[in-house]
Design a protein around this motif. Sequence first.
Motif, PDB file in Angstrom:
ATOM      1  N   SER A 227      73.751  59.567  80.995  1.00  0.00           N
ATOM      2  CA  SER A 227      74.210  58.184  80.890  1.00  0.00           C
ATOM      3  C   SER A 227      74.242  57.681  79.451  1.00  0.00           C
ATOM      4  N   ILE A 228      73.821  58.501  78.522  1.00  0.00           N
ATOM      5  CA  ILE A 228      73.809  58.080  77.116  1.00  0.00           C
ATOM      6  C   ILE A 228      75.223  58.226  76.572  1.00  0.00           C
TER       7      ILE A 228
ATOM      8  N   VAL B 233      62.598  56.380  71.032  1.00  0.00           N
ATOM      9  CA  VAL B 233      61.626  57.443  71.271  1.00  0.00           C
ATOM     10  C   VAL B 233      61.922  57.932  72.680  1.00  0.00           C
ATOM     11  N   VAL B 234      62.301  59.188  72.792  1.00  0.00           N
ATOM     12  CA  VAL B 234      62.746  59.729  74.068  1.00  0.00           C
ATOM     13  C   VAL B 234      61.732  60.728  74.623  1.00  0.00           C
ATOM     14  N   TYR B 235      61.633  60.753  75.950  1.00  0.00           N
ATOM     15  CA  TYR B 235      60.788  61.752  76.602  1.00  0.00           C
ATOM     16  C   TYR B 235      61.428  62.162  77.914  1.00  0.00           C
ATOM     17  N   CYS B 236      60.998  63.322  78.387  1.00  0.00           N
ATOM     18  CA  CYS B 236      61.467  63.869  79.655  1.00  0.00           C
ATOM     19  C   CYS B 236      60.236  64.331  80.433  1.00  0.00           C
TER      20      CYS B 236
ATOM     21  N   ALA C  43      69.257  64.580  74.992  1.00  0.00           N
ATOM     22  CA  ALA C  43      69.314  63.128  74.824  1.00  0.00           C
ATOM     23  C   ALA C  43      69.263  62.749  73.344  1.00  0.00           C
ATOM     24  N   ALA C  44      68.392  63.408  72.598  1.00  0.00           N
ATOM     25  CA  ALA C  44      68.284  63.121  71.163  1.00  0.00           C
ATOM     26  C   ALA C  44      69.584  63.449  70.444  1.00  0.00           C
ATOM     27  N   VAL C  45      70.233  64.541  70.824  1.00  0.00           N
ATOM     28  CA  VAL C  45      71.514  64.903  70.230  1.00  0.00           C
ATOM     29  C   VAL C  45      72.553  63.814  70.515  1.00  0.00           C
ATOM     30  N   ARG C  46      72.588  63.351  71.747  1.00  0.00           N
ATOM     31  CA  ARG C  46      73.555  62.299  72.103  1.00  0.00           C
ATOM     32  C   ARG C  46      73.301  61.022  71.306  1.00  0.00           C
ATOM     33  N   LEU C  47      72.033  60.615  71.232  1.00  0.00           N
ATOM     34  CA  LEU C  47      71.707  59.385  70.501  1.00  0.00           C
ATOM     35  C   LEU C  47      72.035  59.510  69.019  1.00  0.00           C
ATOM     36  N   ALA C  48      71.633  60.614  68.422  1.00  0.00           N
ATOM     37  CA  ALA C  48      71.923  60.828  67.003  1.00  0.00           C
ATOM     38  C   ALA C  48      73.430  60.897  66.777  1.00  0.00           C
TER      39      ALA C  48
ATOM     40  N   ASP D  31      62.891  57.016  78.942  1.00  0.00           N
ATOM     41  CA  ASP D  31      62.697  58.125  79.870  1.00  0.00           C
ATOM     42  C   ASP D  31      64.090  58.624  80.221  1.00  0.00           C
ATOM     43  N   VAL D  32      64.382  59.878  79.906  1.00  0.00           N
ATOM     44  CA  VAL D  32      65.738  60.402  80.093  1.00  0.00           C
ATOM     45  C   VAL D  32      65.897  61.182  81.397  1.00  0.00           C
ATOM     46  N   ARG D  33      64.900  61.107  82.277  1.00  0.00           N
ATOM     47  CA  ARG D  33      64.973  61.792  83.569  1.00  0.00           C
ATOM     48  C   ARG D  33      65.882  61.016  84.531  1.00  0.00           C
ATOM     49  N   SER D  34      66.054  61.542  85.717  1.00  0.00           N
ATOM     50  CA  SER D  34      66.891  60.904  86.735  1.00  0.00           C
ATOM     51  C   SER D  34      66.299  59.558  87.158  1.00  0.00           C
TER      52      SER D  34
END
Length: 144
Positions: free
Chosen positions: A70-71, A86-89, A100-105, A48-51
């Motif tokens: 934070s990623i 697997v990311v969600y917002c 978030a996906a851009v940061r992880l990749a 979960d990439v939310r606050s």
Amino acid sequence: MPGLISEIPPATPQESLQHFSRRLAFETDCSDVHQSQKLGNIDYVLVDVRSYEAFSISHVPGSINIPTRSITEERMSEFPGDTLFVVYCAGPHCNGVHRAAVRLAGLGFHVKEMIGGLTGWLDEGLPLQGINPSAQTDGISCAC
């Protein structure tokens, strides 16, 4: 005269096969995540990439909270390089999941988006966890 749908000709079957196959490489959905949890077939980390505040109120069971900002390489160093995230917002109205996906990749990790996010999870009638899982997070920014 062609209708609104056929006015622009559809892609060839081969182009459609390539397009939709590629989408599945980038996306999963709430139902598949839920089913994998039920079966105990969890070969990914659900994030979960939310606050922190939004996450504490309610989140998808089994998820961990790593807000998009934070990623970092330092934060993600605890995970093996071949981890699938697997990311969600909050939902389809928010592009934080894409950031978030851009940061992880960019850090070399495999990543998929859980399309629909928290909104999609609720639309499927699936339960949430948190200090008030039945509460909506109205007025609380996802801050992703």
